[in-house]
Design a protein around this motif. Structure first.
Motif, PDB file in Angstrom:
ATOM      1  N   PHE A 135      64.670  81.586 -11.713  1.00 18.43           N
ATOM      2  CA  PHE A 135      65.612  81.261 -10.663  1.00 18.43           C
ATOM      3  C   PHE A 135      66.982  81.631 -11.216  1.00 18.43           C
ATOM      4  CE2 PHE A 135      62.013  78.817  -9.362  1.00 18.43           C
ATOM      5  CZ  PHE A 135      62.103  78.735  -7.989  1.00 18.43           C
ATOM      6  N   GLU A 136      67.517  82.722 -10.738  1.00 17.63           N
ATOM      7  CA  GLU A 136      68.795  83.206 -11.242  1.00 17.63           C
ATOM      8  C   GLU A 136      69.917  82.238 -10.878  1.00 17.63           C
ATOM      9  OE1 GLU A 136      68.885  85.978 -13.209  1.00 17.63           O
ATOM     10  OE2 GLU A 136      66.715  85.975 -12.961  1.00 17.63           O
ATOM     11  N   HIS A 137      70.949  82.216 -11.668  1.00 20.47           N
ATOM     12  CA  HIS A 137      72.097  81.315 -11.459  1.00 20.47           C
ATOM     13  C   HIS A 137      71.636  79.860 -11.404  1.00 20.47           C
ATOM     14  CE1 HIS A 137      74.242  85.014 -10.720  1.00 20.47           C
ATOM     15  NE2 HIS A 137      73.400  85.290  -9.754  1.00 20.47           N
ATOM     16  N   HIS A 138      70.647  79.526 -12.238  1.00 21.62           N
ATOM     17  CA  HIS A 138      70.100  78.171 -12.362  1.00 21.62           C
ATOM     18  C   HIS A 138      69.483  77.669 -11.056  1.00 21.62           C
ATOM     19  CE1 HIS A 138      72.055  78.057 -16.240  1.00 21.62           C
ATOM     20  NE2 HIS A 138      73.191  78.376 -15.658  1.00 21.62           N
ATOM     21  N   GLY A 139      69.142  78.553 -10.148  1.00 17.12           N
ATOM     22  CA  GLY A 139      68.550  78.132  -8.885  1.00 17.12           C
ATOM     23  C   GLY A 139      69.542  77.410  -7.994  1.00 17.12           C
ATOM     24  N   LEU A 140      70.811  77.698  -8.169  1.00 22.98           N
ATOM     25  CA  LEU A 140      71.864  77.013  -7.435  1.00 22.98           C
ATOM     26  C   LEU A 140      71.577  76.998  -5.941  1.00 22.98           C
ATOM     27  CD1 LEU A 140      74.635  75.656  -7.777  1.00 22.98           C
ATOM     28  CD2 LEU A 140      75.661  77.867  -7.325  1.00 22.98           C
ATOM     29  N   GLY A 141      71.408  75.809  -5.376  1.00 27.14           N
ATOM     30  CA  GLY A 141      71.207  75.642  -3.950  1.00 27.14           C
ATOM     31  C   GLY A 141      69.817  75.976  -3.437  1.00 27.14           C
ATOM     32  N   CYS A 142      68.846  76.261  -4.304  1.00 25.50           N
ATOM     33  CA  CYS A 142      67.494  76.608  -3.856  1.00 25.50           C
ATOM     34  C   CYS A 142      66.708  75.361  -3.467  1.00 25.50           C
ATOM     35  CB  CYS A 142      66.737  77.348  -4.951  1.00 25.50           C
ATOM     36  SG  CYS A 142      67.335  79.013  -5.242  1.00 25.50           S
ATOM     37  N   VAL A 143      65.881  75.516  -2.442  1.00 30.26           N
ATOM     38  CA  VAL A 143      64.981  74.445  -2.008  1.00 30.26           C
ATOM     39  C   VAL A 143      63.589  75.058  -1.887  1.00 30.26           C
ATOM     40  CG1 VAL A 143      64.431  72.792  -0.192  1.00 30.26           C
ATOM     41  CG2 VAL A 143      66.820  73.283  -0.742  1.00 30.26           C
ATOM     42  N   VAL A 144      62.609  74.472  -2.604  1.00 22.20           N
ATOM     43  CA  VAL A 144      61.251  74.992  -2.609  1.00 22.20           C
ATOM     44  C   VAL A 144      60.290  73.844  -2.328  1.00 22.20           C
ATOM     45  CG1 VAL A 144      59.498  76.215  -3.952  1.00 22.20           C
ATOM     46  CG2 VAL A 144      61.913  76.748  -4.302  1.00 22.20           C
ATOM     47  N   HIS A 145      59.375  74.043  -1.390  1.00 17.38           N
ATOM     48  CA  HIS A 145      58.357  73.033  -1.054  1.00 17.38           C
ATOM     49  C   HIS A 145      57.422  72.857  -2.248  1.00 17.38           C
ATOM     50  CE1 HIS A 145      54.967  71.160   0.999  1.00 17.38           C
ATOM     51  NE2 HIS A 145      55.788  70.897   2.010  1.00 17.38           N
ATOM     52  N   SER A 146      56.951  71.655  -2.453  1.00 15.81           N
ATOM     53  CA  SER A 146      56.122  71.346  -3.624  1.00 15.81           C
ATOM     54  C   SER A 146      54.747  72.011  -3.606  1.00 15.81           C
ATOM     55  CB  SER A 146      55.951  69.836  -3.769  1.00 15.81           C
ATOM     56  OG  SER A 146      55.279  69.312  -2.647  1.00 15.81           O
ATOM     57  N   LYS A 147      54.284  72.502  -2.464  1.00 16.84           N
ATOM     58  CA  LYS A 147      52.963  73.129  -2.364  1.00 16.84           C
ATOM     59  C   LYS A 147      53.013  74.658  -2.470  1.00 16.84           C
ATOM     60  CE  LYS A 147      50.811  69.262  -1.252  1.00 16.84           C
ATOM     61  NZ  LYS A 147      50.390  68.433  -2.326  1.00 16.84           N
ATOM     62  N   VAL A 148      54.204  75.225  -2.572  1.00 13.97           N
ATOM     63  CA  VAL A 148      54.359  76.678  -2.678  1.00 13.97           C
ATOM     64  C   VAL A 148      53.820  77.152  -4.030  1.00 13.97           C
ATOM     65  CG1 VAL A 148      56.108  78.500  -2.932  1.00 13.97           C
ATOM     66  CG2 VAL A 148      56.349  76.799  -1.139  1.00 13.97           C
ATOM     67  N   THR A 149      53.199  78.339  -4.051  1.00 14.35           N
ATOM     68  CA  THR A 149      52.846  78.969  -5.318  1.00 14.35           C
ATOM     69  C   THR A 149      53.631  80.272  -5.428  1.00 14.35           C
ATOM     70  OG1 THR A 149      50.921  80.044  -4.333  1.00 14.35           O
ATOM     71  CG2 THR A 149      50.537  77.982  -5.481  1.00 14.35           C
ATOM     72  N   ILE A 150      54.153  80.505  -6.617  1.00 14.77           N
ATOM     73  CA  ILE A 150      54.967  81.690  -6.886  1.00 14.77           C
ATOM     74  C   ILE A 150      54.331  82.419  -8.060  1.00 14.77           C
ATOM     75  CG2 ILE A 150      57.255  82.533  -7.551  1.00 14.77           C
ATOM     76  CD1 ILE A 150      58.411  79.943  -6.313  1.00 14.77           C
ATOM     77  N   GLY A 151      54.135  83.719  -7.921  1.00 14.47           N
ATOM     78  CA  GLY A 151      53.487  84.521  -8.955  1.00 14.47           C
ATOM     79  C   GLY A 151      54.354  84.769 -10.176  1.00 14.47           C
ATOM     80  N   SER A 152      53.917  85.694 -11.001  1.00 13.53           N
ATOM     81  CA  SER A 152      54.602  86.045 -12.243  1.00 13.53           C
ATOM     82  C   SER A 152      55.669  87.101 -12.013  1.00 13.53           C
ATOM     83  CB  SER A 152      53.585  86.582 -13.256  1.00 13.53           C
ATOM     84  OG  SER A 152      52.618  85.609 -13.528  1.00 13.53           O
ATOM     85  N   ASN A 153      56.639  87.128 -12.915  1.00 17.19           N
ATOM     86  CA  ASN A 153      57.689  88.151 -12.957  1.00 17.19           C
ATOM     87  C   ASN A 153      58.511  88.230 -11.677  1.00 17.19           C
ATOM     88  OD1 ASN A 153      56.860  89.040 -15.589  1.00 17.19           O
ATOM     89  ND2 ASN A 153      55.137  90.018 -14.581  1.00 17.19           N
ATOM     90  N   CYS A 154      58.762  87.090 -11.047  1.00 14.46           N
ATOM     91  CA  CYS A 154      59.575  87.053  -9.831  1.00 14.46           C
ATOM     92  C   CYS A 154      61.011  86.675 -10.184  1.00 14.46           C
ATOM     93  CB  CYS A 154      59.026  86.037  -8.840  1.00 14.46           C
ATOM     94  SG  CYS A 154      57.373  86.437  -8.248  1.00 14.46           S
ATOM     95  N   LYS A 155      61.951  87.133  -9.383  1.00 13.90           N
ATOM     96  CA  LYS A 155      63.355  86.742  -9.512  1.00 13.90           C
ATOM     97  C   LYS A 155      63.794  86.161  -8.181  1.00 13.90           C
ATOM     98  CE  LYS A 155      65.043  89.654 -13.115  1.00 13.90           C
ATOM     99  NZ  LYS A 155      66.114  90.425 -13.642  1.00 13.90           N
TER     100      LYS A 155
END
Length: 133
Positions: free
Chosen positions: A35-55
């Motif tokens: 999460f670039e910039h420390h994930g500033l302001g990001c909101v992610v649902h707890s059931k989401v899955t995110i793969g590898s090597n994502c920005k």
């Protein structure tokens, strides 16, 4: 619940207070995803899955949508090597394929196939051209 659980929850709370984001500690995130910039302001649902090597850049929302009625629809599943531009919104029971770029401020409401680019409001899917040597 072990000490690791409580440590993760405390870290989640500190992250929320300092960076104004909500990225659950128990979310499934692949290796080398950031999460670039420390994930500033990001909101992610707890059931989401995110793969590898994502920005994932600042002010991104990834979560469920509320269809007619009060039952939550599914959440996005994000593949590998995905780049999500700042301010993007990805909601609903959708799949984001591998090697996908999602443009800044795009609103993604439907599946995005592998090797694509999603831009606009609502997002339009474009084929991704890969430069050859």
């Amino acid at each position: 619940m072990g000490g690791g659980y409580w440590f993760a929850r405390i870290f989640e709370l500190l992250n929320y207070i300092i960076y104004s984001n909500h990225i659950p500690a128990d979310i499934q995130i692949g290796e080398n995803t950031s999460f670039e910039h420390h994930g500033l302001g990001c909101v992610v649902h707890s059931k989401v899955t995110i793969g590898s090597n994502c920005k994932i850049f600042q002010n991104v929302t990834i979560g469920a949508k509320w269809p007619e009625g009060s039952k939550i629809d599914g959440v996005p599943q994000i593949g590998n090597n995905v780049q999500i531009g700042c301010g993007a919104v990805i909601i609903g029971n959708i799949t984001i394929g591998d090697n996908v770029y999602i443009g800044a401020n795009a609103v993604v409401l439907k599946d995005v196939p592998d090797n694509s680019i999603a831009i606009g409001v609502p997002a339009e899917i474009k084929a991704r051209r890969v430069a050859s040597n």
